[in-house]
Design an enzyme around this catalytic site. Structure first.
Site, PDB file in Angstrom:
ATOM      1  N   LYS A   9      -6.692   3.104  -7.491  1.00 47.45           N
ATOM      2  CA  LYS A   9      -5.237   3.040  -7.628  1.00 47.45           C
ATOM      3  C   LYS A   9      -4.784   2.979  -9.097  1.00 47.45           C
ATOM      4  O   LYS A   9      -5.589   2.696  -9.999  1.00 47.45           O
ATOM      5  CB  LYS A   9      -4.728   1.816  -6.854  1.00 47.45           C
ATOM      6  CG  LYS A   9      -4.980   1.904  -5.339  1.00 47.45           C
ATOM      7  CD  LYS A   9      -4.349   0.712  -4.612  1.00 47.45           C
ATOM      8  CE  LYS A   9      -4.579   0.800  -3.108  1.00 47.45           C
ATOM      9  NZ  LYS A   9      -3.860  -0.301  -2.384  1.00 47.45           N
ATOM     10  N   TYR A  49       1.027   6.886   3.488  1.00 49.61           N
ATOM     11  CA  TYR A  49       1.127   5.516   4.019  1.00 49.61           C
ATOM     12  C   TYR A  49       2.157   5.386   5.143  1.00 49.61           C
ATOM     13  O   TYR A  49       2.655   4.279   5.390  1.00 49.61           O
ATOM     14  CB  TYR A  49       1.491   4.558   2.886  1.00 49.61           C
ATOM     15  CG  TYR A  49       0.322   4.136   2.007  1.00 49.61           C
ATOM     16  CD1 TYR A  49      -0.716   3.347   2.513  1.00 49.61           C
ATOM     17  CD2 TYR A  49       0.266   4.495   0.664  1.00 49.61           C
ATOM     18  CE1 TYR A  49      -1.772   2.939   1.712  1.00 49.61           C
ATOM     19  CE2 TYR A  49      -0.795   4.084  -0.155  1.00 49.61           C
ATOM     20  CZ  TYR A  49      -1.807   3.310   0.380  1.00 49.61           C
ATOM     21  OH  TYR A  49      -2.841   2.893  -0.420  1.00 49.61           O
ATOM     22  N   PHE A  57       7.035  -4.547   2.201  1.00 46.37           N
ATOM     23  CA  PHE A  57       6.469  -4.182   0.895  1.00 46.37           C
ATOM     24  C   PHE A  57       6.357  -2.674   0.695  1.00 46.37           C
ATOM     25  O   PHE A  57       5.906  -2.225  -0.352  1.00 46.37           O
ATOM     26  CB  PHE A  57       5.104  -4.848   0.699  1.00 46.37           C
ATOM     27  CG  PHE A  57       4.074  -4.493   1.763  1.00 46.37           C
ATOM     28  CD1 PHE A  57       3.370  -3.303   1.709  1.00 46.37           C
ATOM     29  CD2 PHE A  57       3.803  -5.379   2.813  1.00 46.37           C
ATOM     30  CE1 PHE A  57       2.424  -2.976   2.674  1.00 46.37           C
ATOM     31  CE2 PHE A  57       2.858  -5.068   3.785  1.00 46.37           C
ATOM     32  CZ  PHE A  57       2.158  -3.855   3.714  1.00 46.37           C
ATOM     33  N   ASN A 112      -4.160  -3.875  -5.911  1.00 47.60           N
ATOM     34  CA  ASN A 112      -5.498  -4.284  -5.485  1.00 47.60           C
ATOM     35  C   ASN A 112      -6.567  -3.207  -5.687  1.00 47.60           C
ATOM     36  O   ASN A 112      -7.597  -3.189  -5.026  1.00 47.60           O
ATOM     37  CB  ASN A 112      -5.461  -4.831  -4.054  1.00 47.60           C
ATOM     38  CG  ASN A 112      -4.989  -3.803  -3.043  1.00 47.60           C
ATOM     39  OD1 ASN A 112      -4.716  -2.663  -3.401  1.00 47.60           O
ATOM     40  ND2 ASN A 112      -4.906  -4.186  -1.789  1.00 47.60           N
ATOM     41  N   HIS A 115      -8.186   1.812  -2.358  1.00 50.14           N
ATOM     42  CA  HIS A 115      -7.853   2.060  -0.947  1.00 50.14           C
ATOM     43  C   HIS A 115      -9.106   2.564  -0.246  1.00 50.14           C
ATOM     44  O   HIS A 115      -9.882   3.313  -0.832  1.00 50.14           O
ATOM     45  CB  HIS A 115      -6.770   3.143  -0.830  1.00 50.14           C
ATOM     46  CG  HIS A 115      -6.643   3.692   0.578  1.00 50.14           C
ATOM     47  ND1 HIS A 115      -5.832   3.111   1.527  1.00 50.14           N
ATOM     48  CD2 HIS A 115      -7.275   4.732   1.204  1.00 50.14           C
ATOM     49  CE1 HIS A 115      -5.957   3.788   2.669  1.00 50.14           C
ATOM     50  NE2 HIS A 115      -6.818   4.769   2.504  1.00 50.14           N
ATOM     51  N   GLU A 126      -7.107  11.249   6.319  1.00 46.56           N
ATOM     52  CA  GLU A 126      -6.943  10.983   4.891  1.00 46.56           C
ATOM     53  C   GLU A 126      -7.816  11.904   4.038  1.00 46.56           C
ATOM     54  O   GLU A 126      -7.385  12.356   2.973  1.00 46.56           O
ATOM     55  CB  GLU A 126      -7.255   9.503   4.613  1.00 46.56           C
ATOM     56  CG  GLU A 126      -6.215   8.583   5.259  1.00 46.56           C
ATOM     57  CD  GLU A 126      -6.506   7.106   5.070  1.00 46.56           C
ATOM     58  OE1 GLU A 126      -7.522   6.748   4.450  1.00 46.56           O
ATOM     59  OE2 GLU A 126      -5.683   6.290   5.556  1.00 46.56           O
TER      60      GLU A 126
HETATM   61  P1  ADP Z   1      -5.618  -2.226   3.030  1.00 45.09           P
HETATM   62  O1  ADP Z   1      -5.382  -1.434   1.752  1.00 45.09           O
HETATM   63  O2  ADP Z   1      -6.544  -3.382   2.809  1.00 45.09           O
HETATM   64  O3  ADP Z   1      -6.028  -1.353   4.197  1.00 45.09           O
HETATM   65  P2  ADP Z   1      -2.964  -2.305   4.231  1.00 45.09           P
HETATM   66  O4  ADP Z   1      -3.311  -0.982   4.837  1.00 45.09           O
HETATM   67  O5  ADP Z   1      -2.472  -3.375   5.141  1.00 45.09           O
HETATM   68  O6  ADP Z   1      -4.209  -2.900   3.423  1.00 45.09           O
HETATM   69  O7  ADP Z   1      -1.857  -2.111   3.115  1.00 45.09           O
HETATM   70  C1  ADP Z   1      -1.875  -0.988   2.258  1.00 45.09           C
HETATM   71  C2  ADP Z   1      -1.593  -1.441   0.844  1.00 45.09           C
HETATM   72  O8  ADP Z   1      -0.280  -1.996   0.771  1.00 45.09           O
HETATM   73  C3  ADP Z   1      -2.502  -2.567   0.335  1.00 45.09           C
HETATM   74  O9  ADP Z   1      -3.742  -2.110  -0.140  1.00 45.09           O
HETATM   75  C4  ADP Z   1      -1.653  -3.149  -0.767  1.00 45.09           C
HETATM   76  O10 ADP Z   1      -1.697  -2.355  -1.944  1.00 45.09           O
HETATM   77  C5  ADP Z   1      -0.262  -3.066  -0.166  1.00 45.09           C
HETATM   78  N1  ADP Z   1       0.075  -4.318   0.528  1.00 45.09           N
HETATM   79  C6  ADP Z   1      -0.428  -4.777   1.720  1.00 45.09           C
HETATM   80  N2  ADP Z   1       0.105  -5.963   2.047  1.00 45.09           N
HETATM   81  C7  ADP Z   1       0.988  -6.271   1.058  1.00 45.09           C
HETATM   82  C8  ADP Z   1       1.876  -7.360   0.809  1.00 45.09           C
HETATM   83  N3  ADP Z   1       1.970  -8.381   1.654  1.00 45.09           N
HETATM   84  N4  ADP Z   1       2.624  -7.335  -0.323  1.00 45.09           N
HETATM   85  C9  ADP Z   1       2.536  -6.286  -1.190  1.00 45.09           C
HETATM   86  N5  ADP Z   1       1.740  -5.223  -1.015  1.00 45.09           N
HETATM   87  C10 ADP Z   1       0.970  -5.205   0.079  1.00 45.09           C
HETATM   88 MG    MG Z   2      -4.997   0.195   5.115  1.00 44.58          MG
END
Ligand code: ADP
Ligand code: MG
Length: 138
Positions: A9, A49, A57, A112, A115, A126
């Site tokens: 990212k 997404y 968010f 974070n 992905h 994807e």
């Molecule tokens: P993952 O990436 O672990 O599969 P998700 O698919 O639930 O997680 O969410 C996609 C992305 O959205 C996350 O990697 C993160 O960057 C962002 N995200 C998820 N939850 C939150 C939150 N509570 N607040 C802000 N950003 C979030």
């Molecule tokens: Mg995810």
């Protein structure tokens, strides 16, 4: 053998740690079989997404994803989808396991760093979202 879609990212490309993340990926026995550095448009990020569009968010996360270049990559290996989720660590780095990519590099739950696809169905969608067959060379 299985394939999964990974994205390094913008928070990670900004800090010039894409090589360090690739080292962790390769050390875990996943093979990077396709890779390119691109800049997502807002509509691409929203489509990618789309399953999260009702989350509070969503808007902020999409802005973060288009704030700089990303590396999109296809990873191949045994149980690649679940295995990559494991070495990525939890979405929230505060609770991610020691030694995971997110524990090591993530700045916050939003920034974070990586992905990874979460199921065979998402992996197929994807990988196809970013790569054609001829771009994946094993
Ligand atoms: P993952 O990436 O672990 O599969 P998700 O698919 O639930 O997680 O969410 C996609 C992305 O959205 C996350 O990697 C993160 O960057 C962002 N995200 C998820 N939850 C939150 C939150 N509570 N607040 C802000 N950003 C979030
Ligand atoms: Mg995810």
């Amino acid at each position: 053998m299985e394939r999964t879609l990974s994205i390094i990212k913008p928070d990670a490309t900004a800090r010039n740690i894409t090589g360090q993340i690739n080292t962790m990926i390769e050390a875990s026995d996943l093979r990077i079989v396709a890779q390119k550095r691109i800049r997502l448009t807002q509509s691409q990020a929203e489509e990618f997404y789309h399953e999260l569009k009702d989350k509070v968010f969503f808007g902020s996360m999409v802005q973060q994803m288009i704030s700089g270049p990303v590396i999109v990559q296809v990873l191949e290996g045994e149980n690649a989808i679940a295995h990559y989720r494991e070495i990525m660590g939890a979405t929230n780095p505060a609770v991610a396991e020691e030694g995971t990519i997110r524990k090591t590099f993530a700045l916050s739950i939003e920034k974070n760093s990586v992905h990874g696809s979460d199921s065979p169905e998402s992996a197929k969608r994807e990988v196809g979202f970013f790569f054609s067959k001829t771009e994946i060379v094993g």
